[in-house]
Write an enzyme that holds these catalytic residues in place. Structure first.
Site, PDB file in Angstrom:
ATOM      1  N   ARG A 119       0.849  -1.200   0.000  1.00  0.00           N
ATOM      2  CA  ARG A 119       0.000   0.000   0.000  1.00  0.00           C
ATOM      3  C   ARG A 119       0.876   1.239   0.000  1.00  0.00           C
ATOM      4  NH1 ARG A 119      -5.108  -1.855   1.645  1.00  0.00           N
ATOM      5  NH2 ARG A 119      -5.956  -0.058   0.567  1.00  0.00           N
ATOM      6  N   GLN A 124      -0.910   3.207  -5.919  1.00  0.00           N
ATOM      7  CA  GLN A 124      -2.301   3.674  -5.840  1.00  0.00           C
ATOM      8  C   GLN A 124      -3.077   3.442  -7.128  1.00  0.00           C
ATOM      9  OE1 GLN A 124      -2.156   7.740  -4.482  1.00  0.00           O
ATOM     10  NE2 GLN A 124      -1.992   7.141  -2.334  1.00  0.00           N
ATOM     11  N   ASP A 127      -4.336  -0.143  -7.131  1.00  0.00           N
ATOM     12  CA  ASP A 127      -4.909  -0.602  -5.864  1.00  0.00           C
ATOM     13  C   ASP A 127      -6.364  -1.055  -6.044  1.00  0.00           C
ATOM     14  OD1 ASP A 127      -5.665  -1.075  -3.276  1.00  0.00           O
ATOM     15  OD2 ASP A 127      -5.021   0.863  -2.492  1.00  0.00           O
ATOM     16  N   SER A 130      -8.769  -0.588  -2.976  1.00  0.00           N
ATOM     17  CA  SER A 130      -9.326   0.744  -2.779  1.00  0.00           C
ATOM     18  C   SER A 130     -10.408   1.075  -3.800  1.00  0.00           C
ATOM     19  CB  SER A 130      -8.213   1.802  -2.844  1.00  0.00           C
ATOM     20  OG  SER A 130      -7.349   1.682  -1.736  1.00  0.00           O
ATOM     21  N   TYR A 225      -2.483  -1.600   6.206  1.00  0.00           N
ATOM     22  CA  TYR A 225      -3.528  -2.536   6.601  1.00  0.00           C
ATOM     23  C   TYR A 225      -3.812  -2.401   8.093  1.00  0.00           C
ATOM     24  CZ  TYR A 225      -2.522  -4.751   2.109  1.00  0.00           C
ATOM     25  OH  TYR A 225      -2.335  -4.995   0.780  1.00  0.00           O
TER      26      TYR A 225
END
Length: 374
Positions: A119, A124, A127, A130, A225
């Protein structure tokens, strides 16, 4: 090189890539094969894929000839098996599916599970957790609003005043933050609990009240996390949640710990104090749920409280969910496919290494290894 896109299992409405993303992949000199009917539940016909240059094939043909296979979930026992040296990319929850990962390793299959990406800021754009959690948080509020027997916003009418709904959100990750924003847009009063004090500013910026509990475990080294908390902290946490839950109309729970059972946030005593007609949306139901009574993929009434166990709300919005998921996958593929459209597995790259579960006939991921040796 051929990238094959499989049709998902019957319960899944999403597809690994929509035609618009496939088009971008084809422009990188990659041949794309799509299993017949793969995009139907996401509102994409086979002809849509053909129009951007993809070929429609059977699952057998894809397994026989593809270098890379895209499948959100692991194919089931009725599907053809991946061939040795083939690469399969998806969201395979390897911390819960260790034996399958071990089986694939022994078949010399290279596995990338995108839910295991570090992460980091660089990750990003890839991801998938997300992008899909964003949808789940949004849909959780809308689903709760449909079930809840009262208005969400405050109303002043000639027949009297209607108080706004009180929403309690347990967990201010991506799903929780989207749930806050959606509940506020619908006019609810929102309170939020999270073990990470650092999210307080984000919660308040969305117009919600942050419930603070002192003594949370340090999560700075957990890679973004959640982590397990001390017993002392859990007792303080339960006291605060008990006070908030007794006043709540809607409770949305999102707390999960990778590789472990979901933490118990709502005890039986808390449930007994909830108002009749209130709703719990438990987004952690696939890993046991945040209550003792949650049932995965079930909605039921418990002492006047409606409890919804649903960890797949993203699949209720398959078009946009597939669009975002496919863009995540495309961004990851750019790490392992060079400009000429050829495979280039660079394990010096922390993202490639972090997402790789099996390669070269063995399980590479240390956390999955630990599970297999326990």
């Amino acid at each position: 090189m051929i990238v094959g896109i499989l049709k998902e299992l019957s319960f899944e409405t999403r597809v690994s890539m929509l035609p618009e993303t496939v088009s971008a992949l084809i422009k990188k000199n990659v041949e794309v094969w799509v299993e017949r009917g793969a995009g139907e539940k996401a509102s994409c016909a086979d002809s849509d894929y053909v129009s951007v240059g993809a070929s429609i094939k059977s699952a057998v043909e894809i397994f026989q000839s593809s270098t890379i296979i895209l499948s959100i979930h692991p194919p089931d026992e009725t599907s053809p098996s991946p061939n040795p040296s083939q690469i399969i990319i998806g969201v395979f929850q390897p911390l819960y599916n260790g034996p399958l990962m071990d089986q694939w390793a022994k078949k010399n299959i290279t596995t990338f599970s995108l839910d295991m990406l570090p992460r980091t800021t660089r990750a990003q754009s890839m991801d998938v957790l997300s992008s899909q959690a964003n949808i789940a948080g949004y849909k959780a509020v809308l689903h709760a609003a449909n079930i809840f027997p009262k208005y969400f916003p405050m109303f002043m009418t000639a027949a009297g005043s209607i108080a706004p709904a009180k929403v309690l959100i347990l967990g201010a990750g991506v799903a929780g933050l989207q749930a806050i924003a959606t509940a506020k847009r619908l006019g609810a009063v929102v309170e939020v609990f999270d073990t990470r004090p650092a999210v307080k500013e984000e919660v308040m910026s969305l117009g919600a009240k942050f419930i603070e509990v002192d003594g949370a475990a340090d999560v700075s080294k957990a890679g973004g996390y959640a982590v397990e908390q001390t017993e002392e902290y859990k007792q303080k946490q339960q006291q605060k949640i008990t006070e908030a839950i007794a006043k709540a109309d809607i409770v949305i729970t999102t707390a999960q710990i990778p590789g472990k059972k979901a933490p118990l946030l709502i005890t039986d005593e808390m449930l007994a104090q909830m108002k009749k007609g209130s709703v719990i949306m438990d987004l952690a139901s696939a890993t046991g749920g945040n209550t003792n009574v949650t049932k995965n993929n079930e909605t039921f009434l418990h002492n006047g409280v409606t409890i919804v166990g649903n960890s797949s709300l993203q699949s209720t919005m398959p078009s946009d969910a597939s669009k975002m998921y496919g863009k995540n996958v495309l961004n990851f593929l750019q790490l392992i496919i060079d400009k000429e459209g050829k495979l280039n597995l660079n394990f010096e790259d922390d993202l490639v290494k972090g997402a790789c579960i099996t390669h070269g006939g063995e399980v590479l991921n240390s956390r999955v290894k630990e599970i297999l040796t326990d």
